[in-house]
Design a protein around this motif. Structure first.
Motif, short mmCIF file in Angstrom:
data_model
loop_
_atom_site.label_atom_id
_atom_site.label_comp_id
_atom_site.label_asym_id
_atom_site.label_seq_id
_atom_site.Cartn_x
_atom_site.Cartn_y
_atom_site.Cartn_z
N ARG A 55 0.84 -1.21 0.00
CA ARG A 55 0.00 0.00 0.00
C ARG A 55 0.87 1.26 0.00
NH1 ARG A 55 -4.57 0.68 4.56
NH2 ARG A 55 -2.79 1.24 5.87
N LYS A 154 -2.71 6.66 1.13
CA LYS A 154 -2.51 7.05 2.53
C LYS A 154 -1.48 8.18 2.47
CE LYS A 154 -1.74 5.17 7.14
NZ LYS A 154 -2.84 5.85 7.83
N TYR A 159 -4.79 14.15 5.66
CA TYR A 159 -4.96 14.18 7.12
C TYR A 159 -5.16 15.58 7.67
CZ TYR A 159 -4.31 9.24 7.37
OH TYR A 159 -4.51 7.89 7.22
N GLU A 188 -15.86 7.51 7.60
CA GLU A 188 -14.91 6.88 8.52
C GLU A 188 -14.54 7.87 9.62
OE1 GLU A 188 -11.07 6.20 6.70
OE2 GLU A 188 -11.01 8.23 5.91
N THR A 190 -11.29 9.68 12.00
CA THR A 190 -10.11 10.44 11.55
C THR A 190 -8.89 9.56 11.33
OG1 THR A 190 -9.41 10.97 13.79
CG2 THR A 190 -10.93 12.50 12.75
N GLY A 191 -8.92 8.31 11.84
CA GLY A 191 -7.79 7.41 11.60
C GLY A 191 -8.23 5.97 11.71
N ALA A 192 -9.50 5.71 11.39
CA ALA A 192 -10.03 4.34 11.54
C ALA A 192 -11.32 4.21 10.74
CB ALA A 192 -10.31 4.04 13.01
N ASN A 193 -11.63 2.99 10.32
CA ASN A 193 -12.89 2.70 9.62
C ASN A 193 -13.98 2.41 10.64
OD1 ASN A 193 -10.74 1.27 7.32
ND2 ASN A 193 -12.21 2.81 6.67
N LEU A 211 -9.93 5.30 2.84
CA LEU A 211 -9.06 4.13 2.93
C LEU A 211 -9.85 2.85 3.22
CD1 LEU A 211 -5.98 4.48 2.67
CD2 LEU A 211 -5.84 4.27 5.15
N GLY A 213 -9.27 0.08 4.86
CA GLY A 213 -8.23 -0.30 5.84
C GLY A 213 -7.92 -1.80 5.83
N ILE A 214 -6.68 -2.09 6.13
CA ILE A 214 -6.24 -3.49 6.24
C ILE A 214 -6.93 -4.14 7.44
CG2 ILE A 214 -4.18 -4.91 6.73
CD1 ILE A 214 -2.64 -2.79 4.93
N THR A 215 -7.14 -3.37 8.50
CA THR A 215 -7.88 -3.89 9.67
C THR A 215 -9.34 -4.12 9.29
OG1 THR A 215 -6.48 -2.39 10.94
CG2 THR A 215 -8.23 -3.53 12.14
N GLY A 250 -8.75 0.04 13.09
CA GLY A 250 -7.58 0.48 12.33
C GLY A 250 -6.36 -0.12 13.00
N THR A 251 -5.24 -0.01 12.34
CA THR A 251 -4.02 -0.59 12.90
C THR A 251 -3.74 -0.06 14.30
OG1 THR A 251 -3.08 -0.94 10.73
CG2 THR A 251 -1.53 -0.77 12.56
N1 PMP Z 1 -8.87 5.46 7.74
C1 PMP Z 1 -7.91 6.35 8.05
C2 PMP Z 1 -8.11 7.79 7.74
C3 PMP Z 1 -6.73 5.90 8.66
O1 PMP Z 1 -5.77 6.77 8.98
C4 PMP Z 1 -6.58 4.53 8.96
C5 PMP Z 1 -5.33 4.04 9.63
N2 PMP Z 1 -4.32 3.77 8.69
C6 PMP Z 1 -7.61 3.65 8.61
C7 PMP Z 1 -8.74 4.16 8.00
C8 PMP Z 1 -7.49 2.17 8.88
O2 PMP Z 1 -6.52 1.62 8.06
P1 PMP Z 1 -5.68 0.32 8.49
O3 PMP Z 1 -6.65 -0.65 9.03
O4 PMP Z 1 -5.06 -0.13 7.23
O5 PMP Z 1 -4.71 0.76 9.52
#
Ligand code: PMP
Length: 292
Positions: A55, A154, A159, A188, A190-193, A211, A213-215, A250-251
């Motif tokens: 990615r 990403k 951001y 989503e 701000t850093g997670a689905n 995104l 997300g891989i998670t 998210g991760t």
């Molecule tokens: N959306 C955003 C905006 C993110 O920053 C993240 C974290 N990388 C995710 C979703 C989840 O992505 P992942 O599961 O790949 O970490």
């Protein structure tokens, strides 16, 4: 944060943590020409490392540049940095960016750099609050139309609205903010689905402008393995009241239950708890299976 101990992998060499610096005329700092990853190591192994490295390379291409290392080389660099840092459980942050050779919007010949920093980041949200479910505000900023920004990358520039939304939420006492997309559909955090539960099924927005997300994909697999129906679809904010449970993933956040989004309320129910546990089990390194 920039005065820690340890080393950072920087353009192929290990440099002392405090010396991993860039020039103020770095293109990425002025024009957001940078892409990054967030990964977690569990028990000394980086979960889905290859997917993250792929990615990262893909995000670079979406911003018009080739990272001067292969996926295999990036994987190895992450693993070597983890070993040098000596952590079992840690957060891994690779970042690639355009350097400082040319200043201006055009930066055709700027060198592409890559750095990898690894530190210990146990819980993204307050651990006690996590189990009760975090409180989430509704953000004012919206995820852009894929015609407005390279929304599948990403990329650091995407951001800007996340930090604005997260700060606004934190000022009001919330842990995070749920963002809608440019159409007004649920997108989503701000850093997670985000996922919702209704009548035993999981509902999650189709990742067509944010995104995938891989998670998120891991959680979908885990749920399907348990025979849970997973529905990816457009979700309208008016529907939020019809869901029983909600969690984000998210991760960094892993699987984190949500107890409120603005005026909507959710319970931390069995399916959310099961998926938290399943995710926790899934990320642990598997003992290599001896030949039977
Ligand atoms: N959306 C955003 C905006 C993110 O920053 C993240 C974290 N990388 C995710 C979703 C989840 O992505 P992942 O599961 O790949 O970490």
């Amino acid at each position: 944060f920039d005065q820690r101990d340890g080393v950072i992998w920087f353009d192929g060499a290990f440099v002392p943590w405090a010396d991993a610096k860039v020039h103020v005329l770095t293109h990425a700092l002025h024009y957001a020409s940078a892409v990054f990853e967030g990964e977690r190591a569990y028990g000394g192994r980086i979960f889905k490392l290859d997917e993250h490295s792929r990615r990262l390379v893909e995000s670079g291409k979406l911003l018009g540049f080739d990272i001067p290392y292969s996926v295999a080389e990036i994987n190895r660099a992450c693993e070597e940095t983890l070993a040098r840092q000596g952590f079992q459980d840690a957060y891994v942050r690779p970042i690639a960016w355009r350097g400082s050779e040319m200043m201006g919007v055009s930066a055709q010949n700027n060198r592409i750099h890559l750095a990898i920093a690894i530190w210990q980041w146990p819980s993204y949200f307050d651990p006690a609050q996590r189990l009760k479910g975090i409180r989430v505000d509704l953000a004012e900023w919206r995820r852009p139309d894929p015609k407005t920004a390279p929304s599948r990358a990403k990329a650091t520039g995407l951001y800007m609205i996340c930090t604005l939304s997260k700060h606004a939420a934190e000022r009001k006492g919330y842990a995070d903010a749920l963002m809608l997309d440019w159409r007004g559909q649920v997108a989503e955090c701000t850093g997670a689905n985000v996922f919702f539960v209704k009548d035993g099924a999981l509902h999650t927005p189709t990742p067509d402008c944010f995104l995938d997300g891989i998670t998120r994909r891991t959680v979908i697999d885990l749920a399907r393995r348990r025979g849970v129906e997973v529905i990816e679809r457009a979700i309208q904010p008016e529907e939020l009241g019809s869901f029983e449970q909600c969690f984000i993933c998210g991760t960094a956040a892993e699987v984190t239950p949500v107890s409120e989004i603005a005026d909507w309320r959710f319970t931390v129910g069995d399916l959310t708890k099961t998926l938290m546990e399943d995710y926790h089990a899934e990320v642990q390194p598997k003992a290599s299976v001896a030949a039977a």
